[in-house]
Enzyme design. Structure first.
Site, PDB file in Angstrom:
ATOM      1  CG  ASP A  50      32.616  95.513 -12.208  1.00  9.81           C
ATOM      2  OD1 ASP A  50      33.635  95.611 -12.924  1.00  9.81           O
ATOM      3  OD2 ASP A  50      32.286  96.394 -11.384  1.00  9.81           O
ATOM      4  CG  ASN A 110      32.616  91.013  -4.900  1.00 10.14           C
ATOM      5  OD1 ASN A 110      31.836  90.074  -4.845  1.00 10.14           O
ATOM      6  ND2 ASN A 110      33.309  91.290  -5.982  1.00 10.14           N
TER       7      ASN A 110
END
Length: 281
Positions: free
Chosen positions: A197, A162
């Site tokens: 996640d 990210n």
């Protein structure tokens, strides 16, 4: 000795004919009646011509009156049938519109229900659906004396993706990992996105820890296969590693909350010691 005869079995009711089928038959009858009215009109005109010519017999005039009366009745019946058929056409159209609306409402309802129990990004079951299946699995395990397992899966280096490539790339990775987990799931098991996640994997009817070790190893291998990402028009390959914590019923708890918490704790143990996977203690 005579016995009373059994009452006859009532015939099954015939299914109602669809309105459009009835309409088709009515329109056929309407056409026949219209043709009959035309035939009567032609006959009557012939009779009128004979009367006008003065060559007709004494019975022609009464016959003409009866024939004209019959023509009027047929014409009136034809017009009424035409009105009825128009009403049927309107009903068929209204029912068709209603069925279309109901189908759309049903489809939207199913879509809303699916969305309420599934993660929007990955399409996997969400926490609510996972907890429901886990509760159901625990009830089955209690009843049949089964062992079941919960695996808590966390992606170790997801944040760096990210940070380096943006959230769009991160979403693509999550979707890829979700597909790999889904493909690794047995029919009676459930894999879900717990959030961020993190993923949860429910395994029903577990035989022993040796099987779980094999499954955990295969999951880690599947997850860490390279992910192909498109970033600023360039293809980038990144590997993602995972840590897995495993809890068992009844060894580590007999409630959904307890098993998830114990699996979560084991996952942090695996992450901290870079073990890949670890069992709750």
């Amino acid at each position: 000795m005579a016995t009373n005869p059994k009452p006859p079995t009532p015939a099954s009711p015939r299914p109602a004919r669809p309105l459009d089928q009835v309409l088709g038959q009515n329109e056929h009858v309407e056409g026949l009646m219209a043709a009959s009215a035309e035939d009567l009109a032609a006959v009557n005109q012939t009779l009128k011509d004979e009367l006008a010519s003065g060559n007709s017999g004494p019975g022609i005039e009464p016959a003409l009156e009866k024939s004209e009366a019959a023509e009027d009745k047929v014409q009136e019946a034809s017009e009424r049938l035409s009105d009825m058929n128009q009403a049927l056409k309107d009903e068929v159209r209204e029912r068709s519109d209603l069925e279309t609306e109901l189908a759309a409402v049903k489809e939207q309802g199913e879509a809303d229900r699916h969305a309420s129990f599934h993660d929007l990004l990955t399409g996997l079951p969400n926490r609510s659906l996972f907890n429901d299946r886990l509760e159901h699995g625990l009830a089955q395990a209690h009843r049949h004396g089964w062992t079941l397992a919960v695996m808590f899966v966390d992606l170790d280096d997801f944040k760096s993706i990210n940070d380096s490539y943006g959230h769009e790339a991160g979403d693509a990775v999550l979707q890829t990992i979700a597909n790999r987990l889904r493909e690794s799931t047995r029919t009676d098991d459930t894999v879900s996105r717990h959030g961020g996640d993190e993923f949860l994997y429910l395994l029903m009817e577990v035989k022993d820890e040796a099987d779980l070790r094999v499954i955990a190893g295969k999951l880690i291998e599947a997850i860490q296969a390279p992910c192909d990402l498109m970033v600023a028009g360039q293809r980038i390959r990144r590997r993602v590693h995972a840590s897995i914590g495993i809890s068992l019923f009844p060894n580590h708890g007999d409630t959904a909350e307890a098993l998830i918490n114990r699996a979560d704790g084991a996952m942090y143990e695996a992450k901290r010691n870079k073990l890949g996977y670890a069992f709750a203690t």
